[in-house]
Design an enzyme around this catalytic site. Structure first.
Site, PDB file in Angstrom:
ATOM      1  N   ASP A 155       0.747  -1.059   0.032  1.00  0.00           N
ATOM      2  CA  ASP A 155      -0.035  -0.031  -0.029  1.00  0.00           C
ATOM      3  C   ASP A 155       0.846   1.262   0.033  1.00  0.00           C
ATOM      4  OD1 ASP A 155      -2.690   1.321   0.510  1.00  0.00           O
ATOM      5  OD2 ASP A 155      -1.892   1.896   2.084  1.00  0.00           O
ATOM      6  N   GLU A 168       1.298  -0.769  -5.105  1.00  0.00           N
ATOM      7  CA  GLU A 168       0.460   0.498  -5.463  1.00  0.00           C
ATOM      8  C   GLU A 168       1.139   1.676  -5.644  1.00  0.00           C
ATOM      9  OE1 GLU A 168      -3.179   3.407  -3.828  1.00  0.00           O
ATOM     10  OE2 GLU A 168      -1.740   2.720  -2.427  1.00  0.00           O
TER      11      GLU A 168
HETATM   12  C1  GLC Z   1      -4.138   3.264  -0.456  1.00  0.00           C
HETATM   13  C2  GLC Z   1      -5.359   2.354  -0.455  1.00  0.00           C
HETATM   14  C3  GLC Z   1      -6.515   3.530  -0.188  1.00  0.00           C
HETATM   15  C4  GLC Z   1      -6.434   3.963   1.238  1.00  0.00           C
HETATM   16  C5  GLC Z   1      -5.041   4.682   1.379  1.00  0.00           C
HETATM   17  C6  GLC Z   1      -4.370   4.829   2.591  1.00  0.00           C
HETATM   18  O1  GLC Z   1      -4.338   4.404  -1.326  1.00  0.00           O
HETATM   19  O2  GLC Z   1      -5.772   1.825  -1.646  1.00  0.00           O
HETATM   20  O3  GLC Z   1      -8.078   2.852  -0.023  1.00  0.00           O
HETATM   21  O4  GLC Z   1      -7.135   4.868   1.675  1.00  0.00           O
HETATM   22  O5  GLC Z   1      -3.783   3.685   0.766  1.00  0.00           O
HETATM   23  O6  GLC Z   1      -3.955   3.652   3.173  1.00  0.00           O
END
Ligand code: GLC
Ligand code: CA
Length: 564
Positions: A227, A287
Site C-alpha cells: 500500500d 500500489e
Molecule cells: C491506498 C489504499 C486506499 C487507502 C490509502 C491509505 O491508496 O488503496 O484505499 O485509503 O492507501 O492507506
C-alpha cells in the site's frame, strides 16, 4: 576438513534452495507462477457476509472459493482485514498480525488459506507499510511521552512558532501535521490524522515491518500488495512543497509532492523486501502511482530486483474508449522492461463500467474491456464485481457517505463508497450478500446484474469473463506470446497479435459505436495466413474468418488463431 566440507555443502544447499525459490518456473520460458496467474481483488467488507451482520468476512470469502475457481481466478488479494478502528476501512491497522473480529479469527484465516490452497488459489495480503492506525500499540506508546521507547517510530517534529513544521498537505484533506498537546510536538500523516506515518528511517521500524511479512509468509500467503509505497520516506530537511495555483477537490492548496513522495530511499526498502519475498516464492505488487514509463521502470528495479508487479494505473486514467490512447499506453508499459500489470479499477477508483459505458451499450462495452485486459501480455488484476458488470452506486446525499473524504469533499468529491458496494450474488434481497442490513446499499440493478442470473445467460458479461479466462489459461500465445500492435493507424479498432513460436493470436477490438471493416496483412509479422480460426468472439459467425475483410459490429470483439 570434513567440517569445512560439510559447512560448504550446507552453504551451497542453502544458496541453491534460495535460488530455487527465486526461479521456480512454470514453463520453459522461465515464467513464474504470478506471470500466468489471474489475480482478483476482494474488498472483504463487501464480498460475502457469512454471519449476517451486514459486513463481509473471511468465512464469506471461503464460501465463494468454488465460484472463484470456476471463474478462473488463481490468486486473491484481500484488502486489509487486520484489527482496525476502520477510519479508513481497514487501511488504519492497529495490529499487523491478527484478524479483525468483524472479519473472523486467525483460525478462520488459516482455514481460508487451506481451502484456497486445495483449489490452487493463492492468497495475497495487503501490507499497509507507510502508516499504522493511531490506535496501534506502537503509536500509543509513541505519543505517550517524548522519551517513550517508540517515540522515534513515527514522525514527530516541532512546529514553526505556532504553525506546523512545513506546508505539506494531507492527501485526505487539511494539513499533514497534527498537533499533540500532551507532548508539544506535531506528528506527520500523509493520509488521515488517524493514520500516522511510520518512520522508515528508524531501523527498528524497518525490522518490525519486515518481520510482519515473514510472519504472514509462514502462514502461507503468497505475496503482498504494498500500500502507498510512494509515500514511505520524507525529506529530512522538511522543505516546503511547491504550491500550484488553485485548490483541490477537498479545498486544499494544490502541491507538487516533491519532498514527501517517491524519495530514492523507497527503492532500498523495496529491494530488501524483494529478497524476503524471493525466499518465499512470493510476489510483490505495488500500489505505484507512476506518471510515466521511466517511473514505472524504477519500480521494477534496475536489475529487476524490486517489485515483480508494480501496478500501472494508466488504464484507470484513460476516461473514454479510444483505440489510439490504449494503443499508446500498452506500448509504453510493454516497453518498460518488466512484466506488465493491467488494472481497470479498484476500491479507490470509479468502476470501469461507469468510465466507459455510454448508457446504451454498457454490456457490450464491458465485454470489450474484458477482452482487452485479459488478452494482453501481462497479468490482469480484476476487481470483484467487474466480471458481472457491476456499476458504481454513489451516495445521493452527504449524510449517507461513509468514506470520510466524501464528507469533506461533498459534493465534488463523493468518496469511494460507490465502487465498494456489496457483491451482487443473486436476485434475492440485498443481492444475496447478507440477510442483515448491508453496510453500503445495493443498487436496484442487482435484479439482473448478479452472478446467479448471469451464470444462466450464455450471453452475459460473466460468461465472457469465464470463456476468456479459460482461453488465457490454456493458450500458449496468450500466456507467453509477445505483444505486437497491428493496423496502428486505425483510430476505431485496436488490434494486436500475441506471437509465440509458430502460433499467434489476433485480437481485434472495435472501440467505436459504428460498424467497422478491417483487413490484416500479417506477413511482415511472420504469419502469412489469409484467415483466422475463431477462438472467441462477441459476434456470431463461422469458425473461420477471412483476414482481408473482417466486419465488426459496434463495440464487438474478435479473437482468432493465425498460423504461419
Ligand atoms: C491506498 C489504499 C486506499 C487507502 C490509502 C491509505 O491508496 O488503496 O484505499 O485509503 O492507501 O492507506
Ligand atoms: Ca459479517
Amino acid at each position: 576438513m570434513l567440517c569445512k566440507f560439510v559447512g560448504l555443502v550446507l552453504l551451497v544447499a542453502g544458496f541453491c534452495s534460495a535460488a530455487l525459490a527465486q526461479t521456480q518456473a512454470v514453463d520453459a520460458e522461465g515464467h513464474q507462477w504470478w506471470q500466468h496467474a489471474v489475480f482478483y481483488e476482494i474488498y472483504p467488507r463487501s464480498f460475502m457476509d457469512s454471519n449476517n451482520d451486514g459486513i463481509g468476512d473471511l468465512n464469506g470469502i471461503a464460501s465463494k472459493l468454488d465460484y472463484l475457481k470456476n471463474l478462473g481466478v488463481d490468486a486473491i488479494w484481500i484488502t486489509p482485514c487486520y484489527p482496525s478502528p476502520q477510519v479508513d476501512f481497514g487501511y488504519d491497522v492497529s495490529d499487523y498480525e491478527n484478524i479483525d473480529p468483524m472479519y473472523g479469527t486467525l483460525a478462520d484465516f488459516d482455514r481460508l488459506q487451506q481451502e484456497a490452497q486445495k483449489r490452487g488459489i493463492r492468497i495475497i495480503m495487503d501490507f499497509v507499510m507507510n502508516h499504522s492506525s493511531d490506535q496501534h500499540a506502537w503509536f500509543i506508546d509513541s505519543r505517550s511521552s517524548r522519551t517513550s521507547a517508540k517515540r522515534d517510530w513515527y514522525m514527530w517534529h516541532d512546529g514553526k512558532g505556532s504553525a506546523p513544521p512545513n506546508n505539506w498537505v494531507s492527501t485526505f484533506g487539511g494539513p499533514a501535521w497534527t498537533w499533540d498537546a500532551k507532548t508539544g510536538q506535531y506528528f506527520y500523516h500523509y493520509f488521515y490524522a488517524q493514520q500516522p506515518d511510520l518512520n522508515w528511517r528508524n531501523p527498528a521500524v524497518h525490522d518490525a515491518m519486515f518481520d510482519v511479512t515473514r510472519w504472514w509468509y509462514k502462514r502461507g500467503v503468497a505475496g503482498f500488495r504494498l500500500d502507498a509505497v510512494d509515500t514511505l520516506f520524507e525529506d529530512p530537511g522538511l522543505h516546503d512543497n511547491p504550491v500550484l495555483p488553485g485548490k483541490d477537490k477537498l479545498g486544499d492548496p494544490v502541491e507538487e509532492n516533491v519532498y514527501n513522495t517517491k524519495l530514492p530511499e523507497v527503492h532500498v526498502v523495496l529491494r530488501d523486501l524483494r529478497k524476503v519475498a524471493d525466499e518465499n516464492n512470493a510476489v510483490l505488487i505495488g500500489e505505484t502511482w507512476t506518471k510515466d514509463v521511466s517511473e514505472l521502470k524504477q519500480y521494477y528495479g534496475d536489475h529487476g530486483d524490486e517489485l515483480q508487479m508494480p501496478m500501472d494505473f494508466m488504464f484507470t486514467k484513460v476516461d473514454r474508449l479510444s483505440a489510439g490512447e490504449f494503443r499508446r499506453q500498452i506500448a509504453a508499459v510493454d516497453s518498460a522492461g518488466g512484466w506488465p500489470v493491467f488494472v481497470l479499477s479498484n476500491h479507490d477508483i470509479v468502476r470501469s463500467s461507469v468510465r466507459y459505458g455510454d448508457g446504451k451499450n454498457n454490456r457490450a462495452i464491458e465485454k470489450l474491456m474484458a477482452s482487452l485486459y485479459l488478452t494482453l501480455r501481462g497479468t490482469p488484476i480484476m476487481y470483484y464485481g467487474e466480471e458481472i458488470g457491476m456499476e458504481n452506486n454513489d451516495p445521493k446525499r452527504k449524510e449517507d457517505v461513509k468514506d470520510p473524504i466524501g464528507r469533506v469533499g461533498w459534493p465534488e468529491e463523493k468518496g469511494r463508497d460507490g465502487e465498494r458496494t456489496p457483491m451482487q450474488w443473486d436476485d434475492s434481497p440485498n443481492a444475496g450478500f447478507t440477510r442483515g442490513t448491508p453496510w453500503l446499499p445495493v443498487p436496484p440493478s442487482y435484479k439482473t446484474v448478479n452472478v446467479a442470473s448471469e451464470l444462466k445467460d450464455p450471453a452475459s458479461v460473466l460468461q465472457v469473463y469465464r470463456r476468456l479466462l479459460a482461453l488465457r489459461h490454456e493458450n500458449r500465445a496468450l500466456l507467453d506470446g509477445d505483444y505486437v500492435a497491428v493496423n496502428e493507424s486505425d483510430t476505431n479498432v485496436l488490434s494486436y497479435l500475441r506471437r509465440f513460436k509458430n502460433e499467434a493470436v489476433l485480437v481485434v477490438l472495435n472501440m467505436s459505436s459504428q460498424p467497422q471493416r478491417v483487413s490484416f496483412d500479417l506477413g511482415p509479422q511472420g504469419f502469412a495466413a489469409k484467415s483466422a480460426s475463431t477462438l472467441f468472439t462477441t459476434m456470431g459467425g463461422g469458425s473461420k474468418v477471412s483476414l482481408s475483410h473482417l466486419s465488426l459490429q459496434p463495440f464487438s470483439v474478435y479473437v482468432g488463431a493465425v498460423s504461419k
